[in-house]
Motif scaffolding. Structure first.
Motif, PDB file in Angstrom:
ATOM      1  N   UNK A  67     -18.861   9.976 -95.495  1.00  9.53           N
ATOM      2  CA  UNK A  67     -18.726   8.572 -95.865  1.00  9.53           C
ATOM      3  C   UNK A  67     -19.939   7.800 -95.381  1.00  9.53           C
ATOM      4  N   UNK A  68     -20.212   6.669 -96.001  1.00 10.33           N
ATOM      5  CA  UNK A  68     -21.364   5.856 -95.626  1.00 10.33           C
ATOM      6  C   UNK A  68     -21.225   5.392 -94.177  1.00 10.33           C
ATOM      7  N   UNK A  69     -22.316   5.542 -93.425  1.00  5.96           N
ATOM      8  CA  UNK A  69     -22.319   5.141 -92.016  1.00  5.96           C
ATOM      9  C   UNK A  69     -21.908   6.227 -91.060  1.00  5.96           C
ATOM     10  N   UNK A  70     -21.439   7.355 -91.564  1.00  2.67           N
ATOM     11  CA  UNK A  70     -20.956   8.433 -90.684  1.00  2.67           C
ATOM     12  C   UNK A  70     -22.101   8.983 -89.850  1.00  2.67           C
ATOM     13  N   UNK A  71     -21.812   9.214 -88.582  1.00  2.74           N
ATOM     14  CA  UNK A  71     -22.803   9.807 -87.677  1.00  2.74           C
ATOM     15  C   UNK A  71     -22.315  11.128 -87.101  1.00  2.74           C
ATOM     16  N   UNK A  72     -21.030  11.178 -86.716  1.00  2.00           N
ATOM     17  CA  UNK A  72     -20.490  12.381 -86.084  1.00  2.00           C
ATOM     18  C   UNK A  72     -20.155  13.444 -87.130  1.00  2.00           C
ATOM     19  N   UNK A  73     -20.241  14.699 -86.697  1.00  2.00           N
ATOM     20  CA  UNK A  73     -19.821  15.796 -87.549  1.00  2.00           C
ATOM     21  C   UNK A  73     -20.843  16.226 -88.575  1.00  2.00           C
ATOM     22  N   UNK A  74     -22.074  15.731 -88.489  1.00  2.00           N
ATOM     23  CA  UNK A  74     -23.096  16.110 -89.467  1.00  2.00           C
ATOM     24  C   UNK A  74     -23.747  17.450 -89.128  1.00  2.00           C
ATOM     25  N   UNK A  75     -23.832  17.754 -87.836  1.00  2.00           N
ATOM     26  CA  UNK A  75     -24.443  19.010 -87.368  1.00  2.00           C
ATOM     27  C   UNK A  75     -25.881  19.165 -87.881  1.00  2.00           C
ATOM     28  N   UNK A  76     -26.600  18.062 -87.811  1.00  2.00           N
ATOM     29  CA  UNK A  76     -28.006  18.050 -88.184  1.00  2.00           C
ATOM     30  C   UNK A  76     -28.803  17.589 -86.965  1.00  2.00           C
ATOM     31  N   UNK A  77     -29.815  18.381 -86.580  1.00  2.00           N
ATOM     32  CA  UNK A  77     -30.602  18.059 -85.387  1.00  2.00           C
ATOM     33  C   UNK A  77     -31.910  17.400 -85.788  1.00  2.00           C
ATOM     34  N   UNK A  78     -31.975  16.087 -85.599  1.00  2.00           N
ATOM     35  CA  UNK A  78     -33.210  15.355 -85.890  1.00  2.00           C
ATOM     36  C   UNK A  78     -33.829  14.756 -84.634  1.00  2.00           C
ATOM     37  N   UNK A  79     -33.196  14.985 -83.495  1.00  2.00           N
ATOM     38  CA  UNK A  79     -33.715  14.450 -82.244  1.00  2.00           C
ATOM     39  C   UNK A  79     -33.204  13.062 -81.919  1.00  2.00           C
TER      40      UNK A  79
END
Length: 357
Positions: A240-252
C-alpha cells in the motif's frame, strides 16, 4: 407499551453496554448477531473476527440482561458485496476500506430490514458516534471520545439507516463503558478491542487473505528505486502507498512505497519522505449525509481512520469527481481509501480516493 428496539450484539463490550442501557430505559430489546464467518474451516478457524469467545460472550450477555436474541447468517452477502469487490481493488493496486462498504451494504442494511419486519422503532449499536435529528434530516456527528470515534466508517449510511439508528455509548468515554459492563457482571467488560480488519487471517496481510479467498492470481514484480531494480516481490496486492515495513529491501535508509503498477507488478520505492506528499487528490463516489452536497466548499478532510482531519476545500473535478485541496500537503494519499469530510464534529459525507495529483 414498551418501545421495541434491535441491538446489534458483536460480543464486544460496546454493544453489550448499548443493550444494557436499552434494558435500563425500559425498552423491549431484541439482540441480533450477524454471522459473517467463512463456512470453510480453513478460513474461519484462522479468521481474527471468528473468535471462539465472541458467541460465548453474546450468550452470556443475553442471559444476564434477560433479552431475546437471534443469529442471522450474512456471509454470502458479505462475500458478494464486500470481500470480492475489495479483492479486486487490491489486485488493481488500490487499498480499499471494506468497513465503510460493509456498514451500508451488509450490517446496517440487514438491521434496517429486520427492524421494518419486526416493527422495531430503532436499531442500536455500540459505535462511538452521535446522531441529531434536525429539520433537514438525521445528522451524524463524532463520538465524544476522540480516541474511539467511529463516525469515519459510517459516512456511506443514508437517511434510511440513520433515521432508525441510535448510538447509546456515543457520548461516553470508553472507561465509563467498561465500568458499566463490570458493574453488571458482563463478561465483555475486560475484553480487548479488536484491532484488525474483521476478516483478516492472522499472519498475513488483508490483501493476501482476500486473494486466496477469491482464487485470484498474484502479480509478482519488481521493487524499483529511482529507475533501477532493487528487489522482487511475490504480489503487488500485498502493498500500500506509504508502506515501509515488510519490504525486505536494503537501501541503507528507510524506503517507502510511492506507487503500485498492477499491470507490470512494479512497486516503486522512495527514500525521500517528501515524495509521499500530495497537494491535491481526486475523490469519486461521493455520498453526502443529507443527500446533497453541503453549502460552501471549505471543510475538513480525514483520509484514514487514525489520521487527523485537516482543513481543505473541494472543487468540481473531471468526470463528475471532486478535487480536494488540503491546506497543507498530505502524506501517503492512498487510492481506494475513504476521504471523509467534516465541519467541526458534523460528518458531511465522503467518498473514495481515486488518485493523488
Amino acid at each position: 407499551m414498551k418501545e421495541k428496539v434491535i441491538v446489534a450484539l458483536s460480543g464486544g463490550v460496546d454493544s453489550s453496554v448499548a443493550a444494557a442501557l436499552a434494558v435500563q430505559a425500559g425498552c423491549e430489546v431484541i439482540g441480533v448477531t450477524l454471522r459473517l464467518k467463512h463456512p470453510d474451516p480453513a478460513f474461519s478457524s484462522a479468521q481474527l473476527c471468528a473468535s471462539r469467545n465472541d458467541e460465548a460472550a453474546v450468550e452470556q450477555v443475553v442471559r444476564t440482561l434477560g433479552i431475546t436474541h437471534r443469529y442471522i447468517e450474512g456471509f454470502g452477502r458479505f462475500r458478494e458485496r464486500v470481500l470480492e469487490p475489495s479483492a479486486r481493488e487490491y489486485m488493481a493496486g488500490r487499498t480499499p476500506n471494506p468497513c465503510c462498504d460493509c456498514n451500508l451494504l451488509v450490517k446496517f442494511g440487514i438491521l434496517a430490514d429486520l427492524a421494518e419486519e419486526l416493527g422495531a422503532a430503532r436499531v442500536l449499536t455500540g459505535h462511538y458516534a452521535k446522531l441529531s435529528h434536525e429539520t433537514a434530516g438525521a445528522v451524524l456527528r463524532r463520538g465524544d471520545d476522540p480516541r474511539k470515534d467511529q463516525s469515519y466508517f459510517l459516512y456511506r449510511l443514508t437517511q434510511r439507516e440513520l433515521g432508525k439508528l441510535s448510538f447509546p455509548v456515543g457520548a461516553m468515554e470508553k472507561s465509563e463503558v467498561r465500568r458499566i459492563a463490570a458493574g453488571l457482571g458482563l463478561v465483555t467488560s475486560q475484553k480487548p478491542d479488536s484491532q484488525d480488519a474483521c476478516f483478516q487471517v492472522g499472519g498475513e496481510c488483508f490483501g493476501e487473505t482476500l486473494r486466496r479467498l477469491c482464487g485470484l492470481a498474484a502479480k509478482p514484480g519488481r521493487f524499483v528505486y529511482r529507475g533501477r531494480t532493487v528487489g522482487r516481490h511475490a504480489g503487488a496486492h500485498a502493498f500500500t502507498i506509504g508502506q515501509r515495513k515488510g519490504l525486505n529491501v536494503a537501501l541503507g535508509v528507510p524506503a517507502y512505497v510511492v506507487s503500485i503498477d498492477p499491470e507490470s507488478g512494479d512497486v516503486r520505492l522512495e527514500t525521500d519522505p517528501e515524495a509521499l506528499l500530495s497537494r491535491s487528490f481526486t475523490v469519486r463516489r461521493a455520498a453526502w449525509q443529507l443527500g446533497v452536497p453541503p453549502e460552501g466548499d471549505e471543510m475538513e478532510v480525514q483520509i484514514r481512520y487514525r489520521s487527523r482531519a485537516v482543513p481543505c476545500r473541494i472543487e468540481p473535478g473531471a468526470d463528475g469527481g471532486l478535487r480536494v485541496v488540503p491546506a497543507d500537503p498530505l502524506r501517503a494519499v492512498t487510492p481506494g481509501q475513504a476521504a471523509v469530510f467534516y465541519r467541526g464534529d458534523v460528518l458531511l459525507g465522503g467518498g473514495v480516493i481515486d488518485h493523488a495529483d
